[in-house]
Design a protein around this motif. Structure first.
Motif, PDB file in Angstrom:
ATOM      1  N   ASP A 226       3.435   1.882   6.992  1.00  0.00           N
ATOM      2  CA  ASP A 226       4.077   0.574   6.968  1.00  0.00           C
ATOM      3  C   ASP A 226       3.071  -0.574   7.083  1.00  0.00           C
ATOM      4  N   LEU A 227       1.784  -0.266   7.034  1.00  0.00           N
ATOM      5  CA  LEU A 227       0.769  -1.298   7.218  1.00  0.00           C
ATOM      6  C   LEU A 227       0.643  -2.173   5.971  1.00  0.00           C
ATOM      7  N   LYS A 228       0.714  -3.463   6.169  1.00  0.00           N
ATOM      8  CA  LYS A 228       0.521  -4.435   5.100  1.00  0.00           C
ATOM      9  C   LYS A 228      -0.777  -5.191   5.370  1.00  0.00           C
ATOM     10  N   VAL A 229      -1.693  -5.112   4.430  1.00  0.00           N
ATOM     11  CA  VAL A 229      -2.966  -5.815   4.571  1.00  0.00           C
ATOM     12  C   VAL A 229      -3.170  -6.716   3.362  1.00  0.00           C
ATOM     13  N   THR A 230      -4.125  -7.614   3.470  1.00  0.00           N
ATOM     14  CA  THR A 230      -4.414  -8.489   2.347  1.00  0.00           C
ATOM     15  C   THR A 230      -4.854  -7.654   1.139  1.00  0.00           C
ATOM     16  N   PRO A 231      -4.418  -7.994  -0.068  1.00  0.00           N
ATOM     17  CA  PRO A 231      -4.733  -7.179  -1.258  1.00  0.00           C
ATOM     18  C   PRO A 231      -6.233  -6.964  -1.469  1.00  0.00           C
ATOM     19  N   ALA A 232      -7.044  -7.943  -1.096  1.00  0.00           N
ATOM     20  CA  ALA A 232      -8.489  -7.786  -1.298  1.00  0.00           C
ATOM     21  C   ALA A 232      -9.063  -6.663  -0.452  1.00  0.00           C
ATOM     22  N   LEU A 233      -8.463  -6.430   0.718  1.00  0.00           N
ATOM     23  CA  LEU A 233      -8.984  -5.418   1.643  1.00  0.00           C
ATOM     24  C   LEU A 233      -8.477  -4.019   1.332  1.00  0.00           C
ATOM     25  N   ARG A 234      -7.281  -3.915   0.792  1.00  0.00           N
ATOM     26  CA  ARG A 234      -6.606  -2.618   0.682  1.00  0.00           C
ATOM     27  C   ARG A 234      -7.429  -1.544  -0.038  1.00  0.00           C
ATOM     28  N   PRO A 235      -8.065  -1.825  -1.186  1.00  0.00           N
ATOM     29  CA  PRO A 235      -8.808  -0.743  -1.854  1.00  0.00           C
ATOM     30  C   PRO A 235     -10.014  -0.248  -1.065  1.00  0.00           C
ATOM     31  N   HIS A 236     -10.510  -1.079  -0.144  1.00  0.00           N
ATOM     32  CA  HIS A 236     -11.690  -0.702   0.635  1.00  0.00           C
ATOM     33  C   HIS A 236     -11.328  -0.034   1.954  1.00  0.00           C
ATOM     34  N   LEU A 237     -10.074  -0.146   2.369  1.00  0.00           N
ATOM     35  CA  LEU A 237      -9.702   0.313   3.700  1.00  0.00           C
ATOM     36  C   LEU A 237      -9.849   1.820   3.897  1.00  0.00           C
ATOM     37  N   PRO A 238      -9.499   2.682   2.928  1.00  0.00           N
ATOM     38  CA  PRO A 238      -9.711   4.118   3.167  1.00  0.00           C
ATOM     39  C   PRO A 238     -11.162   4.463   3.488  1.00  0.00           C
ATOM     40  N   GLU A 239     -12.105   3.863   2.788  1.00  0.00           N
ATOM     41  CA  GLU A 239     -13.510   4.147   3.080  1.00  0.00           C
ATOM     42  C   GLU A 239     -13.909   3.585   4.434  1.00  0.00           C
TER      43      GLU A 239
END
Length: 224
Positions: A148-161
């Protein structure tokens, strides 16, 4: 380096026997004190057979990483079932790793001593470790995608790493954790998961969003 061995049941059994033999010897003799001949003798195979499956000791460690990753994936799947709460999902996956890694803690220092060398193929950041690394990052991508976590779109692709890097920091803490059942590492996972959840949600706040954009730009420049 591709594994030249066929994936028949007998070949897989032999391959796993060699890996398990190497783990026993790494534990008793250390990485430097273990030889491929010793591993072959311990596994009950010829030296030529040991080299057929693995080009050297480093490749045996990579195989061990792969087995650990398979075990973590299975344990993580259970931890992710039935909840969309990001903090619970993250804590569950971090705790699952502690559980599957516990039998190997007594000789974790042997691995760390060699993996800490930046040029070592045993480093989790090395090209040789890319398969296990990407598989681990994929687990943290699943943590995020099903949450359910909502983060800024710029951050989302980098968050798993970034979550994987957090995990690497926890692994280092685990190496030095002498508490029973790695109680302190589990407490760290319990405490850090809701903190990451809060920080992630703050990334959408306008006053924080600019700093997040700067962080993403820095990450992208470092990868270039």
């Amino acid at each position: 380096m591709p594994d030249p061995a066929p994936r028949s049941p007998k070949a897989e059994q032999t391959r796993r026997a060699i890996v398990e033999a190497s783990m026993r010897l790494f534990r008793s003799k250390g990485f430097d004190g273990t030889t491929m001949r010793g591993i072959a003798d311990e596994a009950g195979v010829s030296l030529g057979s040991a080299y057929y499956y693995f080009a050297g000791k480093e490749h045996l460690i990579q195989a061990f990483y792969g087995q650990m990753q398979e075990a973590h994936l299975a344990a993580a799947a259970q931890a992710l079932t039935g909840t969309t709460a990001f903090a619970d999902r993250l804590e569950g996956v971090l705790a699952a790793w502690v559980e599957v890694a516990e039998p190997y803690h007594e000789f974790a220092g042997t691995f760390f001593k060699n993996a800490a060398e930046p040029t070592s193929p045993l480093s989790p950041f090395s090209p040789e470790s890319s398969g296990a690394r990407e598989a681990s990052i994929a687990i943290f991508r699943e943590v995020l995608d099903g949450s359910d976590l909502k983060v800024t779109p710029a951050l989302r692709p980098h968050l798993p790493e970034l979550l994987w890097l957090l995990h690497m920091g926890m692994v280092l803490f685990w190496v030095y954790d002498a508490s029973d059942g790695r109680r302190r590492t589990l407490a760290l996972a319990h405490g850090v998961a809701p903190l990451v959840d809060k920080l992630g949600r703050l990334s959408r706040v306008p006053v924080v969003r600019g700093a997040v954009t700067d962080l993403v730009s820095l990450l992208e420049s470092l990868r270039a």
